[in-house]
Design an enzyme around this catalytic site. Structure first.
Site, PDB file in Angstrom:
ATOM      1  CD  GLN A   1      30.687  81.666  18.334  1.00  0.00           C
ATOM      2  OE1 GLN A   1      31.915  81.818  18.421  1.00  0.00           O
ATOM      3  NE2 GLN A   1      29.865  82.136  19.256  1.00  0.00           N
TER       4      GLN A   1
ATOM      5  CE  LYS B   1      28.569  85.977  19.409  1.00  0.00           C
ATOM      6  NZ  LYS B   1      28.523  85.503  20.785  1.00  0.00           N
TER       7      LYS B   1
END
Ligand code: PLP
Length: 417
Positions: A210, A233
């Site tokens: 993240q 991601k």
């Protein structure tokens, strides 16, 4: 000085590159995609790079001596070089392509872990880890007799560093910590954690799933031992991820998967492993996804990394303000200035699955559940939450749409009482 970040990033400049964002999903209304922590969308440039590869440049890598195989190998290795530059790794050999963050962490646990961790050793994790950065360490502990200990969380969603020094000791072999919580959005002080862990001789693995897509990342400045992240991601395809490792650590690690490509020599009696990174890339790798990840990095590298973070911070600030006006809504985690682009909340006693389902009727995509972080949810006495997560292509209007729709969700449930 005016920086790109202070001028602000205009998401409209980029949105046209993302076919899925202009696709009406229901009643011709556009999709409000706020599930970027689960996976991001892909711009046309990434999709096209993969189509081009399949149409013009596709063969197996590191095997053939025909020109097509050499061309594909060049593209695959160019992608590795793009990753290297993006995270400022000293050498391409330190970039191992894996199946994702999960694959990268499991590789370290199996290879480095089995070779270096013994009964009585300690592995220090945190209470906010994704299951991907917990289960491999539990499995390592089961295999070796090591002990998994954890750094707790504060009530407002930060790592509690007060007991850190007491938890660290010469027995601590590894500290595994996420740079950004996938639930709370908290940005952790990983450089300080790395420094303090190194003082007792522990190795540090940072879960960058993240953080790498959203924040500038410099592995050399961080002095991190291992960094894991996922292509999907950060605008790339699924099926490919990265393990960065310090050269001495990687070179001392035995291979985990055995097969083609990872060897120097094989006889009927045994084998000699190849050099890094080939030693850890057994079998045919995710060739086209890796090339797609390279294209995603080209796209991201053209946007100032601090501008991405600043834009997401502004969206989070707006979300905190707008969601505060929804009666009964409680945001879990620290204030916007300490977060990446994630806002997780509860709304009265309404089940997060119901919230997500009703938001879906407004064409708003969010995630509901435990977000693969059960210990974190237990810490806050919750079984599930709802999460909105942003990327640079999200707009302030989408945040407002979320707040408006949540107020309607609340009203629907109030009427049912
Ligand atoms: N770590 C964190 C913090 C994540 O958010 C995720 C995915 O949501 C993972 C690890 C696992 O990533 P992947 O499923 O791509 O392996």
């Amino acid at each position: 000085m005016t920086t790109a970040a202070s001028r602000g990033l205009d998401p409209e400049v980029y949105r046209g590159d993302f076919p899925i964002l202009s696709q009406g999903v229901r009643d011709g209304r556009p999709l409000v995609y706020l599930d970027n922590a689960a996976t991001t969308q892909r711009p046309r440039q990434v999709i096209q790079a993969m189509v081009d590869t399949y149409e013009h440049h596709y063969a197996n890598v590191h095997r053939g001596i025909h020109w097509l195989a050499e061309r594909t190998t060049e593209l695959y290795e160019a992608a590795r070089e793009k990753v290297r530059q993006f995270i400022n790794a000293p050498a391409g050999e330190q970039i191992v392509f894996t199946s994702g963050t999960t694959g990268a962490i499991n590789l370290v646990a199996r290879s480095w872990g089995d070779a270096n961790v013994r009964a009585g050793d300690e592995i220090l994790v945190t209470e906010m880890e994704h299951h991907s950065n917990l289960v491999p360490w539990h499995q390592l502990a089961e295999r070796t007799g090591a002990v998994v200990r954890h750094l707790p969380l504060t009530e407002d969603g930060r790592l509690d560093l007060a007991p850190f020094d007491a938890l660290l000791s010469r027995r601590t072999r590894l500290v595994a910590v996420t740079a950004v919580s996938n639930v709370l959005g908290t940005i952790n002080p990983v450089e300080e954690i790395i420094r303090r862990a190194h003082d007792v001789g522990a190795v540090v693995l940072v879960d960058g799933a993240q953080s790498v897509p959203h924040l500038p990342t410099d592995v050399a400045a961080m002095d991190v031992d291992f960094l894991a992240f996922s292509g999907h991601k950060m605008l790339g395809p699924s099926g490919v991820g990265v393990l960065y490792g310090k050269r001495d650590l990687l070179e001392a690690m035995p291979p985990f998967l055995g097969g083609g490509s990872m060897i120097r020599r094989v006889t009927l009696e045994g084998f000699d492993p190849g050099d890094v990174p080939a030693r850890f890339e057994a079998g045919t790798p995710a060739i086209v996804p890796a090339i797609g990840l390279g294209a995603a990095i080209d796209y991201l590298a053209a946007i100032p990394a601090d501008a991405i973070h600043e834009h997401e911070r502004r969206l989070v600030e707006r979300a905190h303000e707008a969601l505060a006006s929804v009666e009964g809504l409680r945001i879990i985690g620290p204030p916007p200035e300490d977060k990446a682009g994630i806002v997780t909340f509860t709304l009265g006693r309404i089940h997060p699955h119901d919230i997500a389902q009703l938001l879906d009727r407004h064409n708003i995509a969010v995630r509901a559940g435990h977000h693969c972080a059960m210990p974190l949810h237990r810490r806050y006495r919750l079984s599930a939450t709802t999460r909105a997560s942003f990327y640079f292509y999200n707009t302030p209007a989408e945040v407002d749409a979320l707040a408006g729709a949540l107020d309607q969700v609340r009203q629907v449930f109030q009427r049912r009482k």
